[in-house]
Enzyme design. Structure first.
Site, mmCIF file in Angstrom:
data_model
loop_
_atom_site.group_PDB
_atom_site.id
_atom_site.type_symbol
_atom_site.label_atom_id
_atom_site.label_comp_id
_atom_site.label_asym_id
_atom_site.label_seq_id
_atom_site.Cartn_x
_atom_site.Cartn_y
_atom_site.Cartn_z
ATOM 1 N N GLY A 1 0.701 -0.933 0.092
ATOM 2 C CA GLY A 1 -0.478 -0.390 -0.172
ATOM 3 C C GLY A 1 1.304 1.372 -0.370
ATOM 4 N N ARG B 1 1.211 -5.377 -4.914
ATOM 5 C CA ARG B 1 1.371 -6.387 -4.495
ATOM 6 C C ARG B 1 1.707 -7.945 -4.870
ATOM 7 N NH1 ARG B 1 -2.855 -3.468 -0.323
ATOM 8 N NH2 ARG B 1 -1.731 -3.171 0.692
ATOM 9 N N ARG C 1 -5.139 -2.011 8.687
ATOM 10 C CA ARG C 1 -5.627 -3.546 8.711
ATOM 11 C C ARG C 1 -5.911 -3.772 10.433
ATOM 12 N NH1 ARG C 1 -3.486 -6.156 4.370
ATOM 13 N NH2 ARG C 1 -2.644 -4.405 3.183
ATOM 14 N N ASP D 1 1.810 -0.293 12.166
ATOM 15 C CA ASP D 1 2.246 -1.487 12.590
ATOM 16 C C ASP D 1 3.147 -2.515 12.746
ATOM 17 O OD1 ASP D 1 2.610 -1.527 9.527
ATOM 18 O OD2 ASP D 1 0.400 -3.228 9.980
ATOM 19 N N ASP E 1 -0.033 2.552 8.416
ATOM 20 C CA ASP E 1 -1.106 1.368 9.455
ATOM 21 C C ASP E 1 -0.231 1.951 11.028
ATOM 22 O OD1 ASP E 1 -2.362 0.802 7.920
ATOM 23 O OD2 ASP E 1 -1.588 -0.887 7.115
ATOM 24 N N THR F 1 4.026 2.677 5.377
ATOM 25 C CA THR F 1 2.626 2.480 5.224
ATOM 26 C C THR F 1 2.037 3.281 6.214
ATOM 27 O OG1 THR F 1 0.882 0.758 6.750
ATOM 28 C CG2 THR F 1 3.394 0.107 7.035
ATOM 29 N N ASP G 1 4.893 -4.643 6.004
ATOM 30 C CA ASP G 1 5.562 -5.752 6.427
ATOM 31 C C ASP G 1 5.172 -6.899 5.317
ATOM 32 O OD1 ASP G 1 2.832 -6.363 6.449
ATOM 33 O OD2 ASP G 1 2.551 -7.152 8.529
HETATM 34 O O1 F6P Z 1 -1.128 -1.036 4.801
HETATM 35 C C1 F6P Z 1 -1.696 -0.103 3.968
HETATM 36 C C2 F6P Z 1 -3.892 -0.346 3.929
HETATM 37 O O2 F6P Z 1 -4.624 0.915 3.453
HETATM 38 C C3 F6P Z 1 -4.769 -0.574 5.203
HETATM 39 O O3 F6P Z 1 -4.840 -0.093 5.728
HETATM 40 C C4 F6P Z 1 -5.860 -1.198 4.545
HETATM 41 O O4 F6P Z 1 -6.234 -1.967 4.816
HETATM 42 C C5 F6P Z 1 -5.584 -2.031 3.448
HETATM 43 O O5 F6P Z 1 -3.814 -1.097 2.756
HETATM 44 C C6 F6P Z 1 -6.114 -1.157 1.601
HETATM 45 O O6 F6P Z 1 -5.156 -2.112 0.616
HETATM 46 P P1 F6P Z 1 -5.821 -2.076 -0.594
HETATM 47 O O7 F6P Z 1 -5.406 -0.450 -1.382
HETATM 48 O O8 F6P Z 1 -5.545 -3.251 -1.506
HETATM 49 O O9 F6P Z 1 -7.149 -2.225 -1.073
#
Ligand code: F6P
Length: 326
Positions: free
Chosen positions: A14, A75, A175, A133, A131, A129, A106
């Site tokens: 992300g 990803r 997340r 985290d 997050d 990120t 991660d």
């Molecule tokens: O890890 C960053 C994040 O924005 C999380 O907070 C969220 O759960 C996820 O990515 C969303 O992913 P995507 O953009 O692939 O929907």
């Protein structure tokens, strides 16, 4: 003297505001130290597809203030396979790239750890990120900006919530972690915060809300982390709304707005410090580590540890939310 003459940089997972500032710092630090530097497009997928180009000082001009990532992100499923990683390694060898700086979360570091071990390839990670985290750093790049985005949005929702005496459940990203929800809850004066790290106690939530409305509070805001074990803001709002038809309940899911925007000064400075330190670490022949900030100092944490350990929420901040919302 280090054997490293050329470094590749990529962003993966992300995106987060401040990734561009980190890329800029990596590129400028390489050039300052007479190293060649290559940008890899679309994360690990670009390594596999040989989507790589040399970067120069002006390749990163005028990007420090931009959200997103000029290198794009992805990803990659293919990088999870040995065959994919073999292709990636072959492309790095062809280009004469000796080391990588990977910016992400991660998932990015899991890929880096496996690839680094498999091919004995030096990789240093920078935590990027929203997050926040990751174990081994107090702050990840993008978290501060996302926090400010959330707070700005909640302030606006508060206006309409007050106008209609409503109860709002606002869902934020993160997340399976509650860092974004907890801090934005404190900063926006939320009545309650729900995070995955702590089991939701409905009796306590009802007590808080009831107490507030009894005291003539004209609005209530509950910040819900998307990973909360109840299943998010819609489910919680549904349950509370059914049990308390006297509340006028609404739900807002902030979504990807939290990932965009111009990075805060804090994120730009952190990203710049970490980018520079990542290049210095590689020149110092270090590998398989994540750069982090602890007590405002740059620290190094091996990928193994960063991935194995879970960063804990600050219990004092959790306690604060209860005290301050009476
Ligand atoms: O890890 C960053 C994040 O924005 C999380 O907070 C969220 O759960 C996820 O990515 C969303 O992913 P995507 O953009 O692939 O929907």
């Amino acid at each position: 003297m280090s054997s490293i003459k050329s470094i590749g940089v990529l962003t993966s997972g992300g995106d987060a505001p401040g990734m561009n500032a980190a890329i800029r710092a990596v590129v400028r630090a390489c050039i300052y130290n007479n190293l060649k530097v290559y940008g890899v497009m679309r994360g690990y997928q670009g390594l596999i597809d040989n989507d790589i180009e040399e970067l120069h000082s002006n390749s990163v001009s005028n990007i420090i203030q931009s959200g997103g990532t000029i290198l794009k992100s992805a990803r990659s499923m293919e990088f999870k396979t040995e065959e994919g990683r073999r292709k990636a390694y072959a492309n790095l060898q062809k280009r004469g790239i000796d080391a990588l700086v990977v910016i992400g979360g991660d998932g990015t570091f899991t890929g880096a750890r496996i690839f680094g071990q498999e091919h004995n390839f030096p990789i240093v990670g920078i935590p990027g990120t929203i997050d926040n985290d990751l174990y081994g750093t107090d702050y990840t790049i993008g978290y501060d900006t996302a926090l400010n985005t959330v707070v700005e949005a909640v302030d606006k929702i508060r206006d309409t919530a007050t106008a209609h005496s409503r109860l709002f459940f606002i869902e934020v990203m993160g997340r399976d972690a509650g860092f974004l929800a907890l801090r934005s809850g404190i900063a926006s004066g939320a009545e309650a915060v729900m995070v995955p790290e702590v089991r939701t106690d409905f009796d306590q939530l009802e007590h808080f809300l009831q107490n507030g409305f009894n005291k003539n509070k004209t609005s209530s805001i509950v910040l819900v982390a998307e990973g909360d074990e109840i299943g998010g803001a819609i489910k919680i709002a549904d349950k509370v709304g059914k049990e308390h038809p006297e509340y006028d309940v609404r739900v807002t899911i902030l979504g990807h707005i939290q990932r965009g925007g111009s990075p805060s000064a804090f994120d730009r400075v952190s990203a710049s410090r970490m980018g520079l330190s990542a290049v210095e670490a590689l020149m110092d022949d270090q590998k398989s580590i994540m750069i982090g900030l602890a007590n405002n100092q740059i620290v190094h944490t091996p990928f193994n540890q960063a991935l194995k350990n879970k960063k804990a929420l600050n219990p004092q901040l959790l306690e604060m939310t209860k005290i301050l919302s009476i």
